[in-house]
Design a protein around this motif. Structure first.
Motif, PDB file in Angstrom:
ATOM      1  N   PRO A 159     -25.130  -8.858   0.699  1.00 49.00           N
ATOM      2  CA  PRO A 159     -23.706  -8.572   0.916  1.00 49.00           C
ATOM      3  C   PRO A 159     -22.842  -9.825   0.789  1.00 49.00           C
ATOM      4  N   TYR A 160     -21.550  -9.596   0.633  1.00 49.28           N
ATOM      5  CA  TYR A 160     -20.563 -10.675   0.662  1.00 49.28           C
ATOM      6  C   TYR A 160     -19.927 -10.661   2.048  1.00 49.28           C
ATOM      7  N   ILE A 161     -20.191 -11.682   2.839  1.00 48.16           N
ATOM      8  CA  ILE A 161     -19.575 -11.730   4.181  1.00 48.16           C
ATOM      9  C   ILE A 161     -19.097 -13.157   4.438  1.00 48.16           C
ATOM     10  N   GLY A 162     -17.824 -13.318   4.684  1.00 50.41           N
ATOM     11  CA  GLY A 162     -17.350 -14.659   5.024  1.00 50.41           C
ATOM     12  C   GLY A 162     -15.883 -14.824   4.736  1.00 50.41           C
ATOM     13  N   LYS A 163     -15.399 -15.960   5.152  1.00 52.74           N
ATOM     14  CA  LYS A 163     -13.989 -16.305   4.958  1.00 52.74           C
ATOM     15  C   LYS A 163     -13.829 -16.835   3.529  1.00 52.74           C
ATOM     16  N   SER A 164     -12.749 -16.436   2.870  1.00 52.49           N
ATOM     17  CA  SER A 164     -12.472 -16.932   1.527  1.00 52.49           C
ATOM     18  C   SER A 164     -12.012 -18.388   1.594  1.00 52.49           C
ATOM     19  N   LYS A 165     -12.402 -19.156   0.584  1.00 51.89           N
ATOM     20  CA  LYS A 165     -11.863 -20.525   0.496  1.00 51.89           C
ATOM     21  C   LYS A 165     -10.615 -20.524  -0.372  1.00 51.89           C
ATOM     22  N   THR A 166     -10.457 -19.454  -1.176  1.00 50.52           N
ATOM     23  CA  THR A 166      -9.309 -19.363  -2.079  1.00 50.52           C
ATOM     24  C   THR A 166      -8.054 -18.923  -1.308  1.00 50.52           C
ATOM     25  N   ILE A 167      -8.220 -17.921  -0.449  1.00 48.05           N
ATOM     26  CA  ILE A 167      -7.084 -17.370   0.312  1.00 48.05           C
ATOM     27  C   ILE A 167      -7.368 -17.598   1.794  1.00 48.05           C
ATOM     28  N   LYS A 168      -6.485 -18.333   2.451  1.00 49.75           N
ATOM     29  CA  LYS A 168      -6.791 -18.830   3.803  1.00 49.75           C
ATOM     30  C   LYS A 168      -7.003 -17.748   4.859  1.00 49.75           C
ATOM     31  N   ASN A 169      -6.202 -16.669   4.783  1.00 44.48           N
ATOM     32  CA  ASN A 169      -6.328 -15.663   5.861  1.00 44.48           C
ATOM     33  C   ASN A 169      -7.076 -14.402   5.408  1.00 44.48           C
ATOM     34  N   LEU A 170      -8.004 -14.589   4.458  1.00 43.69           N
ATOM     35  CA  LEU A 170      -8.793 -13.458   3.948  1.00 43.69           C
ATOM     36  C   LEU A 170     -10.259 -13.602   4.346  1.00 43.69           C
ATOM     37  N   THR A 171     -10.817 -12.523   4.922  1.00 40.06           N
ATOM     38  CA  THR A 171     -12.251 -12.461   5.197  1.00 40.06           C
ATOM     39  C   THR A 171     -12.808 -11.268   4.428  1.00 40.06           C
ATOM     40  N   ALA A 204       0.848  -1.193   0.000  1.00 44.66           N
ATOM     41  CA  ALA A 204       0.000   0.000   0.000  1.00 44.66           C
ATOM     42  C   ALA A 204       0.877   1.233   0.000  1.00 44.66           C
ATOM     43  N   SER A 205       0.671   2.067  -1.035  1.00 47.34           N
ATOM     44  CA  SER A 205       1.462   3.305  -1.216  1.00 47.34           C
ATOM     45  C   SER A 205       2.948   3.035  -0.956  1.00 47.34           C
ATOM     46  N   SER A 206       3.477   2.043  -1.614  1.00 45.85           N
ATOM     47  CA  SER A 206       4.884   1.572  -1.571  1.00 45.85           C
ATOM     48  C   SER A 206       5.388   1.126  -0.183  1.00 45.85           C
ATOM     49  N   ASN A 207       4.443   0.964   0.768  1.00 44.93           N
ATOM     50  CA  ASN A 207       4.809   0.324   2.042  1.00 44.93           C
ATOM     51  C   ASN A 207       4.356  -1.138   2.018  1.00 44.93           C
ATOM     52  N   HIS A 208       4.980  -1.962   2.833  1.00 45.43           N
ATOM     53  CA  HIS A 208       4.558  -3.361   2.943  1.00 45.43           C
ATOM     54  C   HIS A 208       4.077  -3.606   4.372  1.00 45.43           C
ATOM     55  N   PHE A 209       2.884  -4.202   4.506  1.00 48.61           N
ATOM     56  CA  PHE A 209       2.335  -4.489   5.842  1.00 48.61           C
ATOM     57  C   PHE A 209       2.067  -5.975   5.951  1.00 48.61           C
ATOM     58  N   SER A 210       2.287  -6.494   7.142  1.00 43.99           N
ATOM     59  CA  SER A 210       2.046  -7.928   7.287  1.00 43.99           C
ATOM     60  C   SER A 210       1.118  -8.189   8.478  1.00 43.99           C
ATOM     61  N   PHE A 211       0.103  -9.042   8.251  1.00 41.13           N
ATOM     62  CA  PHE A 211      -0.903  -9.353   9.286  1.00 41.13           C
ATOM     63  C   PHE A 211      -1.165 -10.851   9.304  1.00 41.13           C
ATOM     64  N   ASP A 212      -1.726 -11.330  10.420  1.00 43.86           N
ATOM     65  CA  ASP A 212      -2.120 -12.747  10.461  1.00 43.86           C
ATOM     66  C   ASP A 212      -3.422 -12.946   9.663  1.00 43.86           C
ATOM     67  N   GLU A 213      -4.340 -11.986   9.824  1.00 50.94           N
ATOM     68  CA  GLU A 213      -5.640 -12.071   9.140  1.00 50.94           C
ATOM     69  C   GLU A 213      -5.917 -10.746   8.444  1.00 50.94           C
ATOM     70  N   VAL A 214      -6.524 -10.824   7.262  1.00 53.55           N
ATOM     71  CA  VAL A 214      -6.844  -9.609   6.495  1.00 53.55           C
ATOM     72  C   VAL A 214      -8.351  -9.553   6.249  1.00 53.55           C
ATOM     73  N   ILE A 215      -8.938  -8.374   6.495  1.00 56.25           N
ATOM     74  CA  ILE A 215     -10.375  -8.173   6.214  1.00 56.25           C
ATOM     75  C   ILE A 215     -10.480  -7.192   5.055  1.00 56.25           C
ATOM     76  N   LEU A 216     -11.237  -7.574   4.026  1.00 51.56           N
ATOM     77  CA  LEU A 216     -11.462  -6.679   2.895  1.00 51.56           C
ATOM     78  C   LEU A 216     -12.814  -6.004   3.079  1.00 51.56           C
ATOM     79  N   ALA A 217     -12.773  -4.709   3.420  1.00 53.47           N
ATOM     80  CA  ALA A 217     -14.020  -3.949   3.620  1.00 53.47           C
ATOM     81  C   ALA A 217     -13.938  -2.695   2.758  1.00 53.47           C
ATOM     82  N   THR A 218     -13.657  -2.924   1.476  1.00 55.29           N
ATOM     83  CA  THR A 218     -13.293  -1.833   0.574  1.00 55.29           C
ATOM     84  C   THR A 218     -14.465  -1.330  -0.271  1.00 55.29           C
TER      85      THR A 218
END
Ligand SMILES: Cc1cc2nc3c(=O)[nH]c(=O)nc-3n(C[C@H](O)[C@H](O)[C@H](O)COP(=O)(O)OP(=O)(O)OC[C@H]3O[C@@H](n4cnc5c(N)ncnc54)[C@H](O)[C@@H]3O)c2cc1C
Length: 413
Positions: free
Chosen positions: A359-371, A235-249
């Motif tokens: 709405p789309y709400i739930g854990k992805s089956k494609t990407i393990k740590n994506l909700t 994001a904006s040339s920075n790198h961030f690392s998390f255990d779990e990612v939520i997409l609320a975009t």
């Protein structure tokens, strides 16, 4: 866990609230400064009454009729876009009675769950966001709309959502301080309203105090994925690392999903609103049904909002459609004369619209740590706290409070 939430609208903030409370270390990343997004200038209605998704019988023919009127409340801008064609196809496929019947059950469950969370928030949060339970009045002027709305009222009552069909005199009794011109109305006593700009600004301050980190004016552009797991957010040339990612975009989620090979059909549904000082003391929020205009008392002001322009993610303001909103006011409130606001006072927001209205709400089956938590269209404010609580339950692998099947984020995969 370290949880990264991309998107700080009502869905991202509600998720942060419950995740932080559950003991996680939460960071919100947003491309904006969170002052003017879709979650701030909306009509502020909490609407368990809205059981029927936009994709419903009759909507396609109405949309085609409206397309030829520049002040109409609904508009799809014709353009060469594969995404729009696919979205339109899914919308068409879902515009039937069977889908409405299925969607109504899911929408009722999440709406009532979310309203219960708002009731809790209004008691437990250390700030006021003007939450009021005064119901919602749907006003109509034509025989055709009266018929449609009466059907909606019967449908709602059948599903356990209280609705009353009112005569013009009964409508006027609900609004003693403003003259109302309507053939009649349907009153939903279980709906509520609040002031969204207060809720959002105060919630951000509150979450900061609780230790949630905000990284604003920072745009997520890519992911580093390894072994079906997001290792880094770029994001904006920075790198961030998390255990779990939520997409609320919100409306941007379709394009972001593509980077992860997750198919989230999405169109932005642009709407406008403006605030005006109270002229008449309106008691109950209303929707002018033929004009599709929402009216909400907020503190010393009234907010008028409406229109749905499916025209891609763009920020142009079409003053013709704002005029459509302004012109409708004296038709329903004949003693009110509201001047056309200058363009600088017109707010716009992009509703994230899935084609089936769920709405789309739930854990992805494609990407393990994506909700995924997005696509709430016209009901994102209403469904925010409920969605946030569900996101926390998903991350903590708790039993969810309601069935999540209808909201499967990979139902178009
Ligand atoms: C005129 C109008 C009236 C409305 N009235 C009501 C109402 O009365 N009741 C109701 O329930 N709903 C209402 N809505 C709908 C409601 O406002 C939306 O459903 C809701 O705000 C969506 O919230 P969200 O958090 O999903 O999206 P947003 O509020 O749009 O938040 C998404 C966030 O993600 C960020 N983002 C996107 N892409 C990136 C990226 N690449 N990197 C970093 N950040 C990113 C954006 O900057 C944005 O802040 C209305 C909408 C409009 C337009």
């Amino acid at each position: 866990m370290r949880v990264g939430i991309v998107g700080g609208g009502i869905i991202g903030l509600s998720s942060a609230y419950y995740l932080q409370k559950a003991g996680h270390q939460v960071t919100i990343i947003d491309q904006d400064d969170l002052q003017i997004g879709c979650s701030t200038g909306n009509a502020g209605m909490i609407v368990p009454s809205h059981l029927i998704p936009l994709a419903s019988p009759g909507m396609i023919s109405k949309g085609i009729r409206w397309m030829f009127n520049s002040t109409s409340p609904f508009y799809v801008k014709p353009r060469w876009s594969g995404d729009l064609v696919k979205w339109g196809y899914h919308f068409y496929r879902h515009s039937n009675k069977d889908h409405v019947a299925r969607a109504a059950i899911a929408l009722k469950d999440i709406s009532l769950f979310s309203k219960a969370m708002y009731q809790q928030w209004s008691k437990e949060l250390p700030f006021d966001f003007e939450y009021k339970e005064r119901g919602l009045l749907m006003l109509y002027q034509t025989k055709e709309t009266e018929h449609e709305e009466s059907e909606t009222a019967h449908f709602a009552n059948k599903h356990g959502i209280e609705a009353h069909i009112l005569s013009p005199t009964e409508v006027q009794q609900l609004e003693p301080h403003v003259k109302v011109s309507a053939r009649g109305g349907v009153y939903f006593p279980g709906d509520a309203h609040l002031t969204p700009q207060l809720l959002i600004s105060q919630m951000i301050l509150f979450l900061k105090k609780q230790g949630v980190q905000f990284i604003t004016n920072t745009t997520l552009t890519d992911f580093v994925v390894d072994n079906n797991q997001i290792r880094e957010l770029v994001a904006s040339s920075n790198h961030f690392s998390f255990d779990e990612v939520i997409l609320a975009t919100g409306s941007w989620s379709g394009n972001i999903g593509k980077k992860l090979h997750v198919n989230l059909p999405m169109q932005a549904g642009k709407g406008y609103s403006f605030l005006t000082p109270i002229q008449k003391n309106i008691q109950v929020p209303s929707i002018f049904l033929e004009a599709r205009v929402a009216v909400t008392p907020m503190g010393d002001n009234i907010r008028f909002g409406g229109t749905m322009e499916i025209a891609g993610v763009n920020h142009t303001i079409n003053m013709n459609r704002v005029k459509g909103i302004v012109d409708s006011i004296p038709r329903y409130y004949p003693e009110m004369n509201i001047a056309m606001p200058p363009q600088s006072n017109v707010w716009h927001g992009l509703r994230p619209c899935s084609p089936d209205g769920l709405p789309y709400i739930g854990k992805s089956k494609t990407i393990k740590n994506l909700t995924i938590a997005t696509g709430h269209a016209m009901m994102g404010l209403s469904l925010g706290p409920g969605t946030g609580k569900l996101v926390q339950q998903i991350i903590d692998q708790d039993q969810t409070s309601i069935s999540m099947e209808a909201f499967n984020p990979e139902r178009y995969q």
